[in-house]
Design a protein around this motif. Structure first.
Motif, mmCIF file in Angstrom:
data_model
loop_
_atom_site.group_PDB
_atom_site.id
_atom_site.type_symbol
_atom_site.label_atom_id
_atom_site.label_comp_id
_atom_site.label_asym_id
_atom_site.label_seq_id
_atom_site.Cartn_x
_atom_site.Cartn_y
_atom_site.Cartn_z
ATOM 1 N N ALA A 32 0.830 -1.202 0.000
ATOM 2 C CA ALA A 32 0.000 0.000 0.000
ATOM 3 C C ALA A 32 0.866 1.254 0.000
ATOM 4 O O ALA A 32 1.862 1.347 0.713
ATOM 5 N N VAL A 33 0.473 2.202 -0.833
ATOM 6 C CA VAL A 33 1.158 3.488 -0.910
ATOM 7 C C VAL A 33 0.181 4.550 -0.419
ATOM 8 O O VAL A 33 -0.897 4.722 -0.987
ATOM 9 N N VAL A 34 0.561 5.225 0.648
ATOM 10 C CA VAL A 34 -0.281 6.265 1.231
ATOM 11 C C VAL A 34 0.210 7.623 0.747
ATOM 12 O O VAL A 34 1.395 7.935 0.855
ATOM 13 N N THR A 35 -0.702 8.411 0.189
ATOM 14 C CA THR A 35 -0.370 9.743 -0.317
ATOM 15 C C THR A 35 -1.236 10.770 0.397
ATOM 16 O O THR A 35 -2.463 10.667 0.396
ATOM 17 N N ALA A 100 -7.573 -3.029 7.520
ATOM 18 C CA ALA A 100 -6.139 -3.067 7.233
ATOM 19 C C ALA A 100 -5.733 -1.880 6.357
ATOM 20 O O ALA A 100 -4.669 -1.281 6.561
ATOM 21 N N ALA A 101 -6.573 -1.515 5.401
ATOM 22 C CA ALA A 101 -6.274 -0.365 4.535
ATOM 23 C C ALA A 101 -6.318 0.937 5.331
ATOM 24 O O ALA A 101 -5.466 1.812 5.157
ATOM 25 N N VAL A 102 -7.302 1.050 6.223
ATOM 26 C CA VAL A 102 -7.388 2.251 7.062
ATOM 27 C C VAL A 102 -6.178 2.321 7.993
ATOM 28 O O VAL A 102 -5.595 3.389 8.189
ATOM 29 N N ALA A 103 -5.765 1.180 8.533
ATOM 30 C CA ALA A 103 -4.584 1.155 9.405
ATOM 31 C C ALA A 103 -3.332 1.591 8.646
ATOM 32 O O ALA A 103 -2.467 2.274 9.197
ATOM 33 N N ALA A 104 -3.235 1.207 7.360
ATOM 34 C CA ALA A 104 -2.078 1.596 6.545
ATOM 35 C C ALA A 104 -1.999 3.112 6.393
ATOM 36 O O ALA A 104 -0.916 3.675 6.280
ATOM 37 N N ALA A 105 -3.158 3.778 6.419
ATOM 38 C CA ALA A 105 -3.185 5.234 6.297
ATOM 39 C C ALA A 105 -2.633 5.914 7.550
ATOM 40 O O ALA A 105 -2.231 7.070 7.489
#
Length: 116
Positions: A32-35, A100-105
């Motif tokens: 995941a890439v967080v921008t 999991a995606a929200v945690a990655a943010a």
């Protein structure tokens, strides 16, 4: 990214999965890439907005698409161009991946999704 694990015999798994079959258990979306779109320090109403790209693999997205196509549309309660359908994620295969995606943010105060 995911690992295979038993679903605890609860059944009702993802589309195309028979009860008692191996369920998908998410691992951290390492790709995941967080921008940051709007900095958290901004006075803008959208402060803290980010995008999370690559958090879901093609297998998960295909399964989610297959689920959407099988769900009956909910009756419209008001004039709207939006089509709605509801799904009780009793095994957590969708909500765990969203969490999991929200945690990655890594957003401060981010909540977890509710399965039902």
């Amino acid at each position: 990214r995911h690992n295979r694990a038993g679903d605890g015999g609860g059944g009702g798994g993802p589309p195309g999965q028979s009860p008692g079959a191996a369920a998908l258990v998410p691992t951290a979306p390492s790709t995941a890439v967080v921008t940051e779109v709007i900095p958290l320090s901004s006075s803008h109403a959208g402060a803290g907005t980010v995008t999370v790209d690559g958090a879901f693999d093609d297998d998960f997205l295909d399964r989610l698409d297959a689920l959407w196509r099988k769900l009956p549309l909910a009756p419209k309660e008001k004039a709207s161009p939006t089509e709605r359908a509801y799904y009780a994620d009793d095994t957590g295969w969708v909500t765990q991946r969203l969490d999991a995606a929200v945690a990655a943010a890594a957003l401060p105060g981010a909540a977890v999704s509710m399965p039902h």
